[in-house]
Design an enzyme around this catalytic site. Sequence first.
Site, PDB file in Angstrom:
ATOM      1  N   LYS A  16      -3.302  -3.181  -9.497  1.00  0.00           N
ATOM      2  CA  LYS A  16      -2.996  -1.918  -8.820  1.00  0.00           C
ATOM      3  C   LYS A  16      -4.252  -1.055  -8.863  1.00  0.00           C
ATOM      4  O   LYS A  16      -4.800  -0.800  -9.938  1.00  0.00           O
ATOM      5  CB  LYS A  16      -1.829  -1.220  -9.523  1.00  0.00           C
ATOM      6  CG  LYS A  16      -1.319   0.023  -8.809  1.00  0.00           C
ATOM      7  CD  LYS A  16      -0.052   0.549  -9.489  1.00  0.00           C
ATOM      8  CE  LYS A  16       0.519   1.750  -8.760  1.00  0.00           C
ATOM      9  NZ  LYS A  16       1.789   2.214  -9.371  1.00  0.00           N
ATOM     10  N   ASP A  69      12.031   6.071 -11.663  1.00  0.00           N
ATOM     11  CA  ASP A  69      11.770   5.876 -10.233  1.00  0.00           C
ATOM     12  C   ASP A  69      12.462   4.585  -9.799  1.00  0.00           C
ATOM     13  O   ASP A  69      11.876   3.732  -9.144  1.00  0.00           O
ATOM     14  CB  ASP A  69      10.255   5.811  -9.986  1.00  0.00           C
ATOM     15  CG  ASP A  69       9.893   6.016  -8.521  1.00  0.00           C
ATOM     16  OD1 ASP A  69      10.752   6.506  -7.761  1.00  0.00           O
ATOM     17  OD2 ASP A  69       8.763   5.680  -8.127  1.00  0.00           O
ATOM     18  N   SER A  91       0.837  -1.198   0.000  1.00  0.00           N
ATOM     19  CA  SER A  91       0.000   0.000   0.000  1.00  0.00           C
ATOM     20  C   SER A  91       0.871   1.246   0.000  1.00  0.00           C
ATOM     21  O   SER A  91       1.846   1.328   0.750  1.00  0.00           O
ATOM     22  CB  SER A  91      -0.903  -0.005   1.236  1.00  0.00           C
ATOM     23  OG  SER A  91      -1.698   1.150   1.270  1.00  0.00           O
ATOM     24  N   ALA A  92       0.528   2.221  -0.855  1.00  0.00           N
ATOM     25  CA  ALA A  92       1.274   3.484  -0.934  1.00  0.00           C
ATOM     26  C   ALA A  92       0.290   4.646  -0.965  1.00  0.00           C
ATOM     27  O   ALA A  92      -0.923   4.458  -0.841  1.00  0.00           O
ATOM     28  CB  ALA A  92       2.173   3.488  -2.162  1.00  0.00           C
ATOM     29  N   SER A  93       0.812   5.860  -1.130  1.00  0.00           N
ATOM     30  CA  SER A  93      -0.027   7.054  -1.006  1.00  0.00           C
ATOM     31  C   SER A  93      -1.022   7.212  -2.148  1.00  0.00           C
ATOM     32  O   SER A  93      -2.088   7.787  -1.972  1.00  0.00           O
ATOM     33  CB  SER A  93       0.854   8.301  -0.932  1.00  0.00           C
ATOM     34  OG  SER A  93       1.703   8.378  -2.058  1.00  0.00           O
ATOM     35  N   ILE A  94      -0.687   6.698  -3.339  1.00  0.00           N
ATOM     36  CA  ILE A  94      -1.551   6.869  -4.510  1.00  0.00           C
ATOM     37  C   ILE A  94      -2.422   5.645  -4.752  1.00  0.00           C
ATOM     38  O   ILE A  94      -3.579   5.765  -5.142  1.00  0.00           O
ATOM     39  CB  ILE A  94      -0.696   7.136  -5.779  1.00  0.00           C
ATOM     40  CG1 ILE A  94       0.197   8.360  -5.582  1.00  0.00           C
ATOM     41  CG2 ILE A  94      -1.577   7.303  -7.007  1.00  0.00           C
ATOM     42  CD1 ILE A  94      -0.528   9.671  -5.529  1.00  0.00           C
ATOM     43  N   VAL A 154      -1.843  -2.530  -4.069  1.00  0.00           N
ATOM     44  CA  VAL A 154      -1.745  -3.664  -4.993  1.00  0.00           C
ATOM     45  C   VAL A 154      -2.378  -4.906  -4.375  1.00  0.00           C
ATOM     46  O   VAL A 154      -2.121  -5.228  -3.209  1.00  0.00           O
ATOM     47  CB  VAL A 154      -0.263  -3.942  -5.342  1.00  0.00           C
ATOM     48  CG1 VAL A 154      -0.145  -5.160  -6.251  1.00  0.00           C
ATOM     49  CG2 VAL A 154       0.366  -2.724  -6.007  1.00  0.00           C
TER      50      VAL A 154
END
Length: 557
Positions: free
Chosen positions: A154, A289, A129-132, A135
């Site tokens: 995603k 990235d 889990s990330a800010s945007i 998955v």
Amino acid sequence: MKAILRASRIGRVILRYRLDALLEGTPAERWLRLAKPFVPRASAEIAVQSRGARLRLALQELGPIFVKFGQILSTRRDLIPADVAEELTLLQDRVKPFDGEAARLIVERALGLPVSVAFASFDTVPLASASIAQVHAATLPPDANGVRREVVVKVLRPEIERQIDADIALLHSLATLVERTHPRADKIRPREVVAEIEGTLSAELDLQREGANASVLRRFWEGSDDLYVPEVIWSHTAERALTLERVYGIPSDDIAKLDAAGIDRKALAAKGVRVFYTQVFRDNFFHADAHAGNIWVDSDPERRLNPRFIALDFGIMGQLSQEDQYYLAENFMAIFHKDYRRMAELHVEAGWMPSNVRIDELEAAARSVCEPYFTRPLSEISLAQVLIKLFRVAQRYELTLQPQLILLQKTLLNIEGVGRQLDPKLDIWAVARPVLERILRERYSPRRVLRELSKRLPEIMTHAPDMPRLVHSWLKQQVEGRHQIDIRSTELLALDLSLRKLQTRVVTAITGSGLLVVAAVLYGLHPDGWYLGTVPVWSWISGGAGSAALLVAWLRR
């Protein structure tokens, strides 16, 4: 009202982490001073931290969008001090996952199908889990052979666009305030920084675009032993949901697991550098990235001695203009050859510096940056650091850099970091130099030039009939003296002589270009007659004469 409350919270966080010095000399400083008595003092633990660490902690407290802001800001080493940039690279884009059932609903709306129809299985517990986005693991329905393919999905966070819009609007307001009032605003360029952040976040909000990035990168590296890119499952991809083939690997910074798997880390480190330079100078499409979390290593036991990277997360990709690509490659070669004069000339020719800069001053500045590096062992030399310091020194001469070049700096720094972690004795120069030389040799070979000309043959054929008329019109103007200058002084005489030389060069260059066009047309038409290899003899003659004319024009500079 929400914006006021959000701004108030930002102010409190700035004070609590003792970051008010960042706004010194602005109207905001006065407001913060008034609010200071009402904000709890920083703990002793925070107070002893460096300014970079305090900024990192403050951004983490402000939430995921500001974490992303800090990550992007860490790439702007031309704007912020090195110690702050290093600290901001430690920001982790990990946040609490949102509800798995909400993710299921988002996928169903995006694909226009119930999840039970689109997938044989869908795990509502996220893998990451990330800010945007986050998955989820899933499997596709059985194919013709009855195989259920493993995939990952995603999914964008709910309401993320609204949250980003609100925070970006606030950042724009703060940037405008800083630009109007901060004494160093011309160096910081706050509105430019916020615009760059907005563009990056906007790109990451379109998962269909990310899928397209992955698809292009996969095409470039199809069948490669150096890099693997997961396949995009387009039938299950939309703007808010991206489905990719599931891959298994080891994070490139997990040295213990790599060693346990018997991976040849030395070979892997060299491959990482080669892959990066190939992406930049052959494909002109690089993963921007490329930190360790987004670069895995194939865990297949058969690849232990010939290891392969796996690329993940394709939200941010970089491309350079043809001019920047050429000048950057030439800059690297000038660094390899310690040709400081050429470095200075390239910075001006590329348009990164004003044309009135004194080349000898810039040459001396380049020498002062590079020479200390050349005294170190090869395993300690960083091309990324040399490039960053060159650009930073050049700022004194009003350096102008495109965002893509800044993105490349950050990526090069990441790649070198990953490489040195895998192999502390990695000689980046020895690995990068032959790759650059080979790519430059191939890029400007006659065969490639002819191939590029043949690709543009339809365009050339369309405009070719107009060329004689345009050349005749231009030459007629010169003969009739429409551009004559009445010479009144020795300086104007010198100017007239320069113009005549320029005129001769232009005519020679036009003639050479015309002959190359003829060569390309003949090559494309496949006429009857003699051939040398697969190219008509007359194409060789015309192309050779055209190349000679262009060489003469170039030598008369």
